[in-house]
Design an enzyme around this catalytic site. Structure first.
Site, short mmCIF file in Angstrom:
data_model
loop_
_atom_site.label_atom_id
_atom_site.label_comp_id
_atom_site.label_asym_id
_atom_site.label_seq_id
_atom_site.Cartn_x
_atom_site.Cartn_y
_atom_site.Cartn_z
N SER D 12 7.15 9.35 41.42
CA SER D 12 7.53 9.14 42.82
C SER D 12 7.04 7.61 43.12
O SER D 12 7.31 7.30 44.19
CB SER D 12 6.84 10.11 43.85
OG SER D 12 5.54 10.22 43.69
N GLY D 13 6.24 7.12 42.22
CA GLY D 13 5.83 5.76 42.56
C GLY D 13 7.01 4.54 42.29
O GLY D 13 8.01 5.09 41.71
N TYR D 14 6.57 3.39 42.62
CA TYR D 14 7.60 2.39 42.11
C TYR D 14 7.99 2.17 41.02
O TYR D 14 9.10 1.56 40.41
CB TYR D 14 7.20 1.05 42.89
CG TYR D 14 7.29 1.06 44.50
CD1 TYR D 14 8.00 1.96 45.00
CD2 TYR D 14 6.32 0.58 45.23
CE1 TYR D 14 8.24 1.93 46.47
CE2 TYR D 14 6.31 0.24 46.71
CZ TYR D 14 7.13 1.33 47.20
OH TYR D 14 7.33 1.61 48.67
N ALA D 15 6.84 2.12 39.95
CA ALA D 15 7.13 1.99 38.39
C ALA D 15 7.79 3.10 37.71
O ALA D 15 8.95 2.69 37.20
CB ALA D 15 5.53 1.76 37.66
N CYS D 149 2.16 -6.81 34.91
CA CYS D 149 3.40 -7.87 35.62
C CYS D 149 2.77 -9.09 35.49
O CYS D 149 3.42 -10.04 35.24
CB CYS D 149 3.86 -7.10 36.73
SG CYS D 149 2.51 -6.92 38.10
N ASN D 313 8.44 -7.99 39.13
CA ASN D 313 7.28 -7.47 38.71
C ASN D 313 7.77 -5.83 38.28
O ASN D 313 7.01 -5.43 37.42
CB ASN D 313 6.22 -7.29 39.77
CG ASN D 313 6.67 -6.73 41.17
OD1 ASN D 313 7.26 -7.73 41.68
ND2 ASN D 313 6.07 -5.71 41.69
#
Lengths: 345, 345, 345, 345
Positions: D12-15, D149, D313
């Protein structure tokens, strides 16, 4: 004249911070107390870093409040009414920036705020803090319930034509573009920068609470409908209102109506320029100021008028018209402390 | 299968550049020529730096165009029609991204484009490039006039309910928030970054040209009114349409109408989520994609429906539905070259 | 006291417009003439819409200038020097906002501006308009050449440690993030909103012209190197300077150096907070103000100091320190007309 | 070939979301499980709305993970190492997107992560996931620790000249501008939109953790110093590195060095254009792509080279080079699933 001593309750939010910024620049006001439960003991510049060099005050707890001349309540909705007994004795003049005391009709309040009013017996003591509509009542007022930000932009756009009974009895559509500061200083998923940046989200397609204020304040019982969109900017509301004029009512007549009603208002500017890129109101241009810029365009073929208004939600929408209302209440020059002209670009 | 050879006329603008980006990723297309009078001789990556490493093509002059299979005209309004004789023989299939051949009614054209149509005898040869409304006509089409971007977002929002004859005969208000890329690649005062950043400007309160497309494409002769606002973003249009449903027509019925009309559309997503921050369409989420996200909310008390649609004006609003239309015309899989899912955040 | 009459030459640009905004709010100044060849005859609010309601002045042509007390030149580089004879007799006090009279060393000027100085005999008459470094010379000054914006942010960051001879003789790296307003009011490809929004472009990796000002103003002949990056904001410069302190020189010593040199400066704020999100200077917080916020952090292991400074390029970087310099020159309170505190958020 | 089954832990995170987006478009991968403790039971499109129409998967709890071919760990720092025993048996190939297994020197790890490594015995099993520096080791790798990143942008900028031993032994200054998505999907004061929009904050003037990766990966023991600035954009890092070349080493030589080391790299583009506005790398242009654009400029007078690099990133800085590393590990075409070209404008 000695300055009035001012206390701000809930001064770590954006509304309280904006009142603080304006009051620090006001010749007749002196901020003496600012509360924040979470930041008690910290300098207020820790939360409002724009005020570095302007004040050495520190936040204190609400429990440590001492009497002042003017008390400003900048608390989350419901708190001012529920806890009013602890504030009532602290100041002769009390200004509430929340929605608690704006609505006089208790049923209307219940419908839009989903609960019985917590202090119904107090509601009648408060003047609705919109200087353009309630200037006379504000003179000498001791309890001022500041108007809501989206409500203010919509009411000021619609008031002249409705007051003069101009529009046809057709549905009026009001659409507002609202900046992220209107949702307050607490971090949330909706205001998380990666999500909000570059994004447009309709957050109240129907049923916006501020309709209650329009219903109360606007004459004529026109059917009005609100839609609110969260935009990717921080400060400002651009509102467009769509209404219909009768046959034979011209653009010149619309102009005349606005001039008649707002002709001498110090903070309303009618913006309608024939050329260039700044032909109509733009919230960018009123950022930081107490102006409400208003423009309009008429579609003669259909009789449609589009009225546009732009305000800074934290100034003309909150702290600025609180100051303006206080200036009126105290019998001071109405523009005191509100002289900032805005930036370009 | 050998790839179709594609030429783009006016490839240094944003519409042409976007067609180029999509076509370079299309398995059945091969870009062989791109013209730009101003940049002739320069690599196209000089203007479209996102394509570095993807193509070594250079811009050429229009005079140097050679025959291709598909010619895409991405010229300023009026040019495609006025100069069509020089393009007609160059390709079997011609796609025009401008407004020149969209409007079939010559009087309507004149009213909104302020001149007699430059090539009235050609208008009937063109299919209006909106796949959702004209899929059958697009099959085998050799002349495709791509729909306008704001028009597309409005038409796709309104079409299902209007086609099914649902709304009451009351005024329908459509408001669009349009990004700066829609005004093109030429620097101008209105798109100067210091002016446009953080700014909202109503640029067509009434009288937007794309109304001509709505008038032509939408069934039922409903009174529709457009207002267009320039927002501080680059790509994307968020459109809200306000219309009225009859008593007894429920939110579930609205849902059914959209499902009935768009149920199998590959690029329309009905977005209506009960919780969270992504409850409705947001142009940010379709940026770079060919999706049109559509949502709606019903105010049962007044019978008002707010329909929201979000597109990328350069993709679903221009180059993407050009590719989609071409895929249909050629009998290919409709989604070829349009697979990009969009970014979050 | 009667107000000084002020004329602005080139008042349709951002620098001139900002001087106008500040001067309209200055108790001792009265704007009487503003020139713009392109907009002559138009109200100045046509170009600077933030000033609606504040002034009814119209632009006039330069040829129509009449004598004033203070003349402000806000012309593109080279014009003030080349045409100075037509301005010299018009006012006792002349302030130039361009680079024309900043550099005293004519060879240095030629190296960075690629031409012989157009009026070398005049250069010595001008005081470099940086109040923090030249306050004594500014007293009574009649010719003030305002410092460049990036130069100001870099000079104010570096001056205290260099003046005190603290750094080791190693290369000093200065990186500036500059907003789009610094490139002026004329639309250009580089400032076209679709291109500039969300973009970071190194526009002067090496060889920035403002190096000439650093070379002239900073003591100690340290090797200093500039890199300038165009950021996606409108107003403000964030500068970071990297330099090296000797063994045994602590963070407390750095603090002491800044306090020693800037202790009583009205527009410099040392910003170094241990917690929270506003620990260091941020150009957002000084937008519209004349403040230069300065912070620093020491890497004890390597002896590296990172000094950060934030200014509004149009205020402390241009029109604000012009006003501040004029206040000093006239013997007025230094902060007159520069009281705006900045906005948060 | 049957597709490899992939599970994402912490999706559920961006990565994790970005890995999901890329993997859904990868011909050899099939996402079968995505975990999120907070969102278990919800469709993953609830959190990643860009994937609507692309997947019907729902989040599950970590406790419900079943064996897959490839497991991707996208957990907050420290979790992958501390809980590795519960993941080790679930998949043949494991990719960790956190910092846990990047640093081989346990003292270096402790210095920058402020604790003893939670699983020191596992560190040597992992290959540092930077394809440009470790392509050979990645072939057949079963444990891939993806590079950080900011570290990636800095390492790729510095590697060629350092590998070839070009720079003089002087301090190298690296400054990074980092977007808000790098701080993750959890709302926080620092990423609250009203605070972050339009703001630049130095968040690691000295002591950035990613220095540990530079120290480990870059040859030559050059003194390198990092400064990281949070910018008002969402995706992307622009890094500038300042280093010094010897007398006689020309710009052409620098070009040769980059070509020698990166000549055949599929995701590195050398960007150095003589004219126009896109002369150097810009993170806007690589948004959503796996490219690292690199440019440079030489100041012949001082021997200074400014190297610039731009990445997204979340792609080249996280999920993209995870996919690229996996492609190498599996012996697939290195660009599979990473074909997106980026948008302009």
């Amino acid at each position: 004249m000695s300055k009035l001593k001012v206390g701000i309750v809930g001064g770590s939010g954006y509304a309280g911070g904006e009142f603080l910024r304006l009051a620090l620049n006001h010749p007749n006001l002196e901020i003496t107390q600012v509360t924040s439960e979470r930041n008690a003991g910290d300098p207020i510049t820790f939360v409002h870093p724009n005020l570095r060099g302007r004040t050495n005050l520190k936040f204190r707890r609400m429990a440590d409040l001492e009497p002042v001349d003017v008390l400003v309540l900048a608390l989350p909705h419901g708190n001012a009414a529920k806890r009013f007994s602890q504030f009532a004795g602290l100041a002769d003049t009390i200004i509430d920036l929340s929605a608690d005391f704006r609505i006089k009709d208790l049923d209307l309040y219940k419908k839009y705020y989903n609960e019985d009013h917590p202090a119904p017996e107090l509601v009648d003591q408060w003047v609705y803090g919109n200087p353009e509509l309630h200037r006379e009542e504000l003179k000498g007022a001791k309890r001022i319930a500041c108007a809501g930000c989206f409500a203010t932009s919509a009411i000021l756009a619609l008031y002249p034509l409705l007051k003069l009974g101009v529009p046809q009895p057709k549905d009026i559509i009001v659409t507002g573009l609202v900046g992220s500061s209107a949702a307050g200083a607490s971090a949330s998923a909706a205001s998380h920068h990666p999500e909000r940046d570059n994004s447009y989200r309709v957050y109240a397609a129907t049923g916006h609470r501020h309709y209650a204020e329009l219903h109360q304040e606007l004459p004529g019982n026109f059917p009005i409908h609100l839609t609110a969109i969260a935009g990717p900017h921080v400060r400002g509301i651009l509102t467009t209102a769509q209404l219909w004029i009768p046959d034979g009512y011209s653009e010149r007549d619309v102009w005349g109506a606005f001039r008649e009603v707002y002709g001498s208002e110090p903070f309303i500017r009618i913006v309608k320029v024939r050329k260039g890129i700044h032909r109509y109101p733009d919230p960018k241009l009123v950022s930081g100021t107490n102006y409400c810029d208003i423009g309009f365009e008429v579609d003669q073929e259909s009789g449609r008028v589009v009225v546009m208004s732009a305000i800074d939600n934290l100034v003309k929408g909150t702290a600025g018209h609180a100051i303006q209302s206080l200036n009126i209440a105290q019998g001071w020059e109405e523009t005191l402390g509100l002289e900032f002209a805005g930036l370009h670009p």
